[in-house]
Design a protein around this motif. Sequence first.
Motif, PDB file in Angstrom:
ATOM      1  N   ARG A 157       0.839  -1.206   0.000  1.00  0.00           N
ATOM      2  CA  ARG A 157       0.000   0.000   0.000  1.00  0.00           C
ATOM      3  C   ARG A 157       0.869   1.249   0.000  1.00  0.00           C
ATOM      4  O   ARG A 157       0.551   2.229  -0.689  1.00  0.00           O
ATOM      5  CB  ARG A 157      -0.914  -0.028   1.234  1.00  0.00           C
ATOM      6  CG  ARG A 157      -1.769   1.214   1.419  1.00  0.00           C
ATOM      7  CD  ARG A 157      -2.685   1.054   2.626  1.00  0.00           C
ATOM      8  NE  ARG A 157      -3.355   2.299   2.975  1.00  0.00           N
ATOM      9  CZ  ARG A 157      -2.834   3.229   3.745  1.00  0.00           C
ATOM     10  NH1 ARG A 157      -1.623   3.059   4.278  1.00  0.00           N
ATOM     11  NH2 ARG A 157      -3.511   4.342   4.019  1.00  0.00           N
ATOM     12  N   ASP A 158       1.953   1.223   0.763  1.00  0.00           N
ATOM     13  CA  ASP A 158       2.870   2.359   0.786  1.00  0.00           C
ATOM     14  C   ASP A 158       3.437   2.634  -0.606  1.00  0.00           C
ATOM     15  O   ASP A 158       3.514   3.786  -1.047  1.00  0.00           O
ATOM     16  CB  ASP A 158       4.030   2.087   1.749  1.00  0.00           C
ATOM     17  CG  ASP A 158       3.576   1.860   3.172  1.00  0.00           C
ATOM     18  OD1 ASP A 158       2.519   2.391   3.558  1.00  0.00           O
ATOM     19  OD2 ASP A 158       4.279   1.122   3.904  1.00  0.00           O
ATOM     20  N   ALA A 159       3.851   1.572  -1.294  1.00  0.00           N
ATOM     21  CA  ALA A 159       4.429   1.718  -2.629  1.00  0.00           C
ATOM     22  C   ALA A 159       3.425   2.352  -3.589  1.00  0.00           C
ATOM     23  O   ALA A 159       3.773   3.239  -4.387  1.00  0.00           O
ATOM     24  CB  ALA A 159       4.892   0.362  -3.157  1.00  0.00           C
ATOM     25  N   LEU A 160       2.166   1.924  -3.497  1.00  0.00           N
ATOM     26  CA  LEU A 160       1.144   2.477  -4.380  1.00  0.00           C
ATOM     27  C   LEU A 160       0.891   3.950  -4.070  1.00  0.00           C
ATOM     28  O   LEU A 160       0.753   4.780  -4.986  1.00  0.00           O
ATOM     29  CB  LEU A 160      -0.150   1.679  -4.242  1.00  0.00           C
ATOM     30  CG  LEU A 160      -1.321   2.149  -5.116  1.00  0.00           C
ATOM     31  CD1 LEU A 160      -0.938   2.122  -6.589  1.00  0.00           C
ATOM     32  CD2 LEU A 160      -2.560   1.300  -4.856  1.00  0.00           C
ATOM     33  N   LEU A 161       0.838   4.300  -2.785  1.00  0.00           N
ATOM     34  CA  LEU A 161       0.606   5.699  -2.415  1.00  0.00           C
ATOM     35  C   LEU A 161       1.750   6.588  -2.891  1.00  0.00           C
ATOM     36  O   LEU A 161       1.523   7.700  -3.399  1.00  0.00           O
ATOM     37  CB  LEU A 161       0.447   5.815  -0.893  1.00  0.00           C
ATOM     38  CG  LEU A 161      -0.852   5.238  -0.310  1.00  0.00           C
ATOM     39  CD1 LEU A 161      -0.816   5.265   1.213  1.00  0.00           C
ATOM     40  CD2 LEU A 161      -2.060   6.004  -0.838  1.00  0.00           C
ATOM     41  N   ILE A 162       2.976   6.114  -2.737  1.00  0.00           N
ATOM     42  CA  ILE A 162       4.120   6.890  -3.229  1.00  0.00           C
ATOM     43  C   ILE A 162       4.060   7.005  -4.745  1.00  0.00           C
ATOM     44  O   ILE A 162       4.368   8.058  -5.323  1.00  0.00           O
ATOM     45  CB  ILE A 162       5.451   6.236  -2.777  1.00  0.00           C
ATOM     46  CG1 ILE A 162       5.581   6.316  -1.250  1.00  0.00           C
ATOM     47  CG2 ILE A 162       6.642   6.926  -3.439  1.00  0.00           C
ATOM     48  CD1 ILE A 162       6.735   5.503  -0.691  1.00  0.00           C
ATOM     49  N   GLY A 163       3.650   5.936  -5.407  1.00  0.00           N
ATOM     50  CA  GLY A 163       3.521   5.976  -6.856  1.00  0.00           C
ATOM     51  C   GLY A 163       2.461   6.963  -7.317  1.00  0.00           C
ATOM     52  O   GLY A 163       2.652   7.678  -8.310  1.00  0.00           O
ATOM     53  N   LEU A 164       1.331   7.024  -6.614  1.00  0.00           N
ATOM     54  CA  LEU A 164       0.286   7.989  -6.955  1.00  0.00           C
ATOM     55  C   LEU A 164       0.800   9.419  -6.768  1.00  0.00           C
ATOM     56  O   LEU A 164       0.489  10.310  -7.570  1.00  0.00           O
ATOM     57  CB  LEU A 164      -0.953   7.749  -6.090  1.00  0.00           C
ATOM     58  CG  LEU A 164      -1.715   6.458  -6.386  1.00  0.00           C
ATOM     59  CD1 LEU A 164      -2.789   6.215  -5.320  1.00  0.00           C
ATOM     60  CD2 LEU A 164      -2.359   6.507  -7.776  1.00  0.00           C
ATOM     61  N   ALA A 165       1.575   9.633  -5.711  1.00  0.00           N
ATOM     62  CA  ALA A 165       2.166  10.958  -5.515  1.00  0.00           C
ATOM     63  C   ALA A 165       3.162  11.272  -6.629  1.00  0.00           C
ATOM     64  O   ALA A 165       3.203  12.401  -7.147  1.00  0.00           O
ATOM     65  CB  ALA A 165       2.863  11.018  -4.154  1.00  0.00           C
ATOM     66  N   GLN A 166       3.943  10.282  -7.031  1.00  0.00           N
ATOM     67  CA  GLN A 166       4.935  10.497  -8.080  1.00  0.00           C
ATOM     68  C   GLN A 166       4.275  10.921  -9.393  1.00  0.00           C
ATOM     69  O   GLN A 166       4.858  11.678 -10.177  1.00  0.00           O
ATOM     70  CB  GLN A 166       5.768   9.232  -8.317  1.00  0.00           C
ATOM     71  CG  GLN A 166       6.841   9.413  -9.359  1.00  0.00           C
ATOM     72  CD  GLN A 166       7.678   8.181  -9.598  1.00  0.00           C
ATOM     73  OE1 GLN A 166       8.899   8.269  -9.655  1.00  0.00           O
ATOM     74  NE2 GLN A 166       7.050   7.031  -9.750  1.00  0.00           N
ATOM     75  N   ALA A 167       3.042  10.443  -9.640  1.00  0.00           N
ATOM     76  CA  ALA A 167       2.344  10.800 -10.874  1.00  0.00           C
ATOM     77  C   ALA A 167       2.139  12.312 -10.986  1.00  0.00           C
ATOM     78  O   ALA A 167       2.037  12.845 -12.099  1.00  0.00           O
ATOM     79  CB  ALA A 167       1.002  10.085 -10.948  1.00  0.00           C
ATOM     80  N   LEU A 168       2.107  13.030  -9.849  1.00  0.00           N
ATOM     81  CA  LEU A 168       1.973  14.490  -9.889  1.00  0.00           C
ATOM     82  C   LEU A 168       3.186  15.150 -10.516  1.00  0.00           C
ATOM     83  O   LEU A 168       3.121  16.311 -10.939  1.00  0.00           O
ATOM     84  CB  LEU A 168       1.771  15.035  -8.470  1.00  0.00           C
ATOM     85  CG  LEU A 168       0.482  14.621  -7.751  1.00  0.00           C
ATOM     86  CD1 LEU A 168       0.518  15.097  -6.303  1.00  0.00           C
ATOM     87  CD2 LEU A 168      -0.737  15.173  -8.473  1.00  0.00           C
ATOM     88  N   ALA A 169       4.295  14.428 -10.595  1.00  0.00           N
ATOM     89  CA  ALA A 169       5.525  14.998 -11.138  1.00  0.00           C
ATOM     90  C   ALA A 169       5.460  15.225 -12.643  1.00  0.00           C
ATOM     91  O   ALA A 169       6.382  15.814 -13.213  1.00  0.00           O
ATOM     92  CB  ALA A 169       6.720  14.105 -10.795  1.00  0.00           C
TER      93      ALA A 169
END
Length: 266
Positions: free
Chosen positions: A144-156
């Motif tokens: 779940r942590d990996a997915l949340l970080i990935g969703l945040a990374q998409a803002l980049a």
Amino acid sequence: MDRLQTITLALLQGITEFLPISSAAHLILASELTGWPDQGLAFDIAVHLGSLVAVLAYYRRDCAAFAVSAWGGLRHRRRDAQLDLLLKIAVATLPLALCGLALRDLVANELRNGWVIATATVTFAFALWWANGQRGERELLGWRDALLIGLAQALAIVPGVSRSGITISAALLIGLSRPAAARFAFLLAIPAITGAALMAWMELPADARGAQLPDLGLGAAIAGLSAYACIRLFIALIERIGLMPYVYYRLALGATLFMLLSWSIH
């Protein structure tokens, strides 16, 4: 491009790629201050490849362990901690890849302008400030942590956000320690930079792929060396100094961009 432009832009790319201060903001600032022409797609690819070599070199032991674990997983259907981490990197990369493909035209035509970059630079300075107040102790992250970080990374995909800044912020907010957050963010840079370089290469006209090789090689080398030095320095100092120096820097940079952009329309 003249030699000064090559060296300056390569240094800017290498230094800012892994620091949470936005490489896009610095490139537009250089353009506004100097009036230099666009550096071109081939140069962008070269300096990103230099940055990729830098992160691969710094995390060479991790990359070798990933290869061994992936081979073991395929051959013997065996999973270990390194293979789990590799798969979590893949999960965290997926949102960025999907958003990058789906919104590529929007980013290229609408978001790559000075006002968007300046606004994102300032806005995500506050996200970095909020994350800096967290004192997580976890070294391992879950799915779940990996997915949340990935969703945040998409803002980049929005220029000015800073890929490293938003991923480190997200990792800190879910409870990772500062070194663990930086490590995962930088490992995520490997597929992110690789994908961006491949997409740019496919867009590059065939007759431009062999042009200006000396300048491209120089740019790649400078970007790679400066990126490697920044990774080493950032990892060494993040626990000691935190992220507030980058918050102040982003606020100053954003204010400077707003000022320059305001002058340019008068």
